[in-house]
Enzyme design. Structure first.
Site, PDB file in Angstrom:
ATOM      1  CB  ILE A 216      -0.998   0.038   1.185  1.00 14.35           C
ATOM      2  CG1 ILE A 216      -0.279  -0.248   2.500  1.00 14.35           C
ATOM      3  CG2 ILE A 216      -2.140  -0.918   0.955  1.00 14.35           C
ATOM      4  CD1 ILE A 216      -1.187  -0.103   3.711  1.00 14.35           C
ATOM      5  N   GLY A 217       2.132   1.117   0.068  1.00 12.90           N
ATOM      6  CA  GLY A 217       2.963   2.309   0.005  1.00 12.90           C
ATOM      7  C   GLY A 217       4.420   1.964   0.171  1.00 12.90           C
TER       8      GLY A 217
ATOM      9  N   GLY B 294       7.668   3.937   1.589  1.00 11.46           N
ATOM     10  CA  GLY B 294       8.144   5.156   2.214  1.00 11.46           C
ATOM     11  C   GLY B 294       9.643   5.135   2.393  1.00 11.46           C
TER      12      GLY B 294
ATOM     13  N   GLY C 127      10.781   1.941   4.142  1.00  7.45           N
ATOM     14  CA  GLY C 127      10.568   0.638   3.519  1.00  7.45           C
ATOM     15  C   GLY C 127       9.161   0.515   2.997  1.00  7.45           C
TER      16      GLY C 127
ATOM     17  CB  VAL D  56       3.517   0.409   4.054  1.00  8.45           C
ATOM     18  CG1 VAL D  56       2.442   0.155   5.100  1.00  8.45           C
ATOM     19  CG2 VAL D  56       4.551   1.370   4.571  1.00  8.45           C
TER      20      VAL D  56
ATOM     21  CE  LYS E 206       6.150   2.601   7.352  1.00  4.06           C
ATOM     22  NZ  LYS E 206       6.278   4.032   7.631  1.00  4.06           N
TER      23      LYS E 206
ATOM     24  CG  ASP F 190      10.112  12.186   8.276  1.00  4.97           C
ATOM     25  OD1 ASP F 190      10.210  13.286   7.700  1.00  4.97           O
ATOM     26  OD2 ASP F 190      10.193  11.097   7.680  1.00  4.97           O
TER      27      ASP F 190
END
Ligand SMILES: *[C@@H]1O[C@H](CO)[C@@H](O)[C@H](O)[C@H]1NC(C)=O
Ligand SMILES: *[C@@H]1O[C@H](CO)[C@@H](O)[C@H](O)[C@H]1NC(C)=O
Ligand SMILES: *[C@@H]1O[C@H](CO)[C@@H](O)[C@H](O)[C@H]1NC(C)=O
Ligand SMILES: *[C@@H]1O[C@H](CO)[C@@H](O)[C@H](O)[C@H]1NC(C)=O
Ligand SMILES: *[C@@H]1O[C@H](CO)[C@@H](O)[C@H](O)[C@H]1NC(C)=O
Ligand SMILES: *[C@@H]1O[C@H](CO)[C@@H](O)[C@H](O)[C@H]1NC(C)=O
Ligand SMILES: *[C@@H]1O[C@H](CO)[C@@H](O)[C@H](O)[C@H]1NC(C)=O
Ligand SMILES: *[C@@H]1O[C@H](CO)[C@@H](O)[C@H](O)[C@H]1NC(C)=O
Length: 686
Positions: free
Chosen positions: A371-372, A374, A377, A379, A394, A491
């Protein structure tokens, strides 16, 4: 009266005659069905022939080379009809014999030679040789008709095939000679199809039991020879050899019947007779195969010494062990793909997940579940097998092993953070060099993607965005001040803000940047921990993160989301500078995300933009705390009297601020909002 008389006299006659009758029968027929032990006196054994006391087997030869063995029925048999008058044709009586034999080969060498059912004037064969000569003949007396020897040989060597005579494994009928007069390849004919011959191998390492029948019809002068494996149980109807043979010239009046066997120079088998029946003038008794003695250990040879057997057994055991170990290793390798080995300290970590579960949850970290991706790493979306809960997994790659324990400790502590505006960190897992963090699954994805890459029909209205700002602020406030220790997010950015199903903001990845700080990973790219565009100037200079650097990033995020523009654009576009400029030019609302149209509350918008500038102010001391930010957003406090907003272009040293952006200046001068023409020059200094 007469009837009892007859009865008594016939009974008397019967009992009187019975012994001699038995004697008569005994002389012409006998049966050895359940072993030969105790029957030594009935047999004449010569050379290597022995009877095993234990099993009752009659063993003619062992597997030594060039040995012979003979076993003959001790008493001679009357072969011609006794009552034949001199004038009557002198003819051999019918006889019948059946026996079961086995030729057991050594496992390592060829077997041979064979055995022969022998009818001979003598039970002894002085000077007889082994090999071809069967322990019956020798080169000087062979083929001499004065021998009067009749053989049915079961030969495995130098025999004859049905066309030529060079194949072993045959049955032959010989007169006075080692050469067969009649010969057939060993075999039998099936009852169902008598034309079909089934071949047999006479000798084997297993020692297959073979039953043989030799029948002679004295009237027809017909000799039948039949063999079949005892496993067949029943004697085949059709004989292997069926020939008219006149034995009159061959036989003497009295003959001995028995067996002789021999081994050769290079081939040797153990020759066994397991059972034997013989009858003159009638059919020999059928042997009951189940009563026969058993062959020794199905190998019956001395070739396999106990040491060798032990060696073989040992080797087998070793092989088996190797296989087991190999199998175990293979299994273990497969298991460790999904299972981890725990170190002691890991057992105390309540937030530790089993890799197996995460592997299952994410369908083996399948790309379709991604799903992503980043900074830390990839996800994956997952469904925990135990609870059915949706989670975000993640996978942080390329971590050094030494960092794992720190990481776990950190994550353990971060796992205790609970706030409605934080993405709950459910736990973690380590797998070799991979670290895995498990979060609540937040369905609507990141704020960043909702604004810049909207999918579906979710539009973040101003109302929603304003609510999101509040949520992020509250989440940060919790991290900074409300938890037992100060947690710096490090962050803060739109892609680290996830939007839940109620369109509330959930901060993710809090605290983790520090771990990367430890590992010095981000230093390759930005020199500091954080994301370009969100990094406060003092953080860039010193590399030291603080709550104020989080506030700076939050300010950038406010501007970003209100304007719908990324903090840093193409060219030299810097969002903060642009907003500042517009602010200075009195056209603050020009920066508003055009997607809103006029659908936004102007005061809230101005509040957010100004707060964004305030928070992203280059001097950390000037930035408000998150507690303060929350109060501003809630309208609890008005924006402070602030002595300057401007660009963070440090070289300028002097910042001009639009009075339009200011309600109150530091010197207390009220300016008229909306005039847009008068600027106060405020030196904020450095
Ligand atoms: C085999 O039999 C012969 C006699 O025929 C004997 O001399 C020899 O020792 C036997 N060999 C074994 C191994 O029993
Ligand atoms: C086998 O039997 C014979 C005679 O009955 C006897 O002399 C011999 O000792 C026996 N051998 C064994 C091993 O029992
Ligand atoms: C018996 O038979 C033979 C022929 O085999 C014959 O020569 C002889 O005369 C016969 N003797 C008697 C007594 O019948
Ligand atoms: C064997 O003897 C028969 C006669 O008894 C004779 O015809 C034959 O030629 C002999 N064979 C050999 C090889 O001596
Ligand atoms: C056959 O054997 C007999 C008796 O042993 C002997 O007298 C005779 O010479 C032998 N015949 C031949 C051809 O060897
Ligand atoms: C018998 O021997 C001949 C000649 O050596 C050979 O051609 C044939 O195949 C053999 N038959 C069998 C059944 O072995
Ligand atoms: C047996 O037969 C073979 C071949 O047919 C022959 O060479 C040999 O001389 C014969 N031996 C005897 C003793 O008849
Ligand atoms: C011998 O075999 C033939 C043919 O298979 C058969 O007709 C005959 O009855 C048999 N004789 C004996 C005594 O078994």
């Amino acid at each position: 009266m007469a009837l009892p008389g007859i009865s008594i006299s016939s009974a008397f006659l019967f009992f009187f005659l019975l012994p001699s009758l038995i004697q008569l029968l005994e002389a012409s027929s006998f049966t050895f069905n359940n072993g030969f032990n105790g029957k030594e006196s009935d047999l004449t054994l010569q050379n290597g022939a022995t009877i095993d006391n234990q099993s009752g087997l009659l063993k003619l030869t062992n597997t030594s080379y060039q040995v012979t063995g003979q076993a003959f029925y001790s008493k001679p048999i009357q072969m011609f009809a006794k009552d034949s008058t001199p004038n009557k044709t002198h003819q051999v009586s019918s006889f019948s014999t059946s026996f079961v034999f086995a030729m057991v080969n050594p496992r390592s060498r060829p077997g041979g030679y064979g055995l022969a059912f022998t009818i001979s004037p003598s039970a002894e064969f002085p000077g007889a040789e082994a090999g071809h000569f069967f322990g019956i003949f020798n080169p000087s007396n062979v083929n001499n008709s004065s021998n009067h020897i009749f053989l049915v040989e079961f030969d495995t060597v130098d025999g004859f095939n049905e066309t030529e005579d060079n194949t072993g494994n045959h049955v032959g009928v010989n007169f006075n000679s080692v050469n067969s007069t009649l010969k057939k390849i060993a075999g039998y004919y099936g009852d169902s199809n008598p034309e079909e011959k089934r071949y047999m191998i006479l000798d084997s390492t297993d020692g297959e039991l073979i039953c043989a029948w030799i029948e002679y019809d004295g009237v027809e002068k017909l000799l039948n020879v039949t063999i079949f494996p005892t496993s067949l149980q029943k004697k085949p109807n059709k004989a292997l050899i069926s020939r008219h043979v006149d034995l009159t010239s061959v036989f003497n009046e009295k003959m001995f019947v028995g067996f002789s066997a021999s081994t050769g120079k290079m081939k040797s088998s153990s020759h066994y007779i397991l059972g034997w029946s013989f009858a003159m003038d009638g059919k020999a008794r059928e042997l009951k195969f189940n009563l026969l003695p058993k062959l020794p250990n199905q190998d019956g040879t001395s070739s396999l010494k106990p040491q060798i057997i032990a060696l073989i057994a040992g080797l087998c055991a070793l092989l088996l062990t190797l296989f087991v170990i190999l199998g175990y290793l293979t299994l273990y390798k497969r298991m460790t793909k999904t299972f981890e080995i725990l170190e002691d300290w890991e057992l105390d970590c309540p937030h530790r997940f089993k890799f197996k579960d995460l592997h299952t949850a994410t369908k083996g970290f399948k790309d379709s579940e991604l799903i992503g991706v980043g900074g830390f790493g990839a996800v994956y979306k997952g469904v925990l097998p135990s609870t059915g809960c949706e989670v975000a997994v993640k996978k942080i790659t390329k971590n050094s092993l030494q960092g794992i324990r720190d990481f776990a400790a950190e994550v353990e502590s971060l796992g205790q953070l609970r706030h409605k505006n934080l993405v709950n960190l459910q736990g973690w897992c380590k797998k070799k060099n991979n670290l895995i963090i498990v979060y609540d699954y937040i369905p609507n994805g990141s704020l960043d993607s909702l604004i810049f890459n909207p999918r579906g029909n979710i539009f973040l209205t101003w109302e929603r965005r304003f609510n999101i700002f509040k949520g992020i602020a509250e989440g940060l406030l919790y991290l900074h001040e409300e938890y037992q220790q100060v947690v710096i997010h490090r962050d803060v950015k739109s892609s680290n803000v996830l939007i839940d199903s109620d369109m509330n903001a959930r901060l993710s990845d809090f605290g983790l940047a520090r771990l990367h700080d430890h590992h010095g990973e981000i230093s390759h790219t930005t020199g500091v921990v954080g994301t370009i565009g969100y990094i406060a100037p003092e953080l860039a200079r010193t590399g030291k993160a603080s709550t104020a650097t989080d506030v700076f990033a939050y300010g950038v995020l406010l501007l970003e989301v209100a304007c719908g523009k990324r903090p840093i654009g193409s060219g030299n576009f810097i969002l903060v500078d642009w907003v500042t400029e517009c602010c200075q030019m009195g056209r603050l609302l020009d920066v508003v995300d055009p997607k809103f149209g006029s659908e936004f509350a102007v005061e809230e918008m101005e509040l957010v933009l100004k707060l964004g500038l305030l928070c992203s102010y280059h001097k950390p001391e000037a930035r408000p705390s998150m507690r303060q930010v929350v109060r501003y957003l809630n309208g609890d406090d008005l924006l402070p009297v602030f002595d300057g907003w401007g660009t963070n272009v440090e070289s300028q040293g002097e910042y001009r601020l639009s009075t339009r952006c200011m309600e109150v200046t530091s010197n207390g001068t009220s300016t008229s909002i909306g005039a847009g023409v008068s600027f106060n020059s405020i030196n904020i200094g450095r």
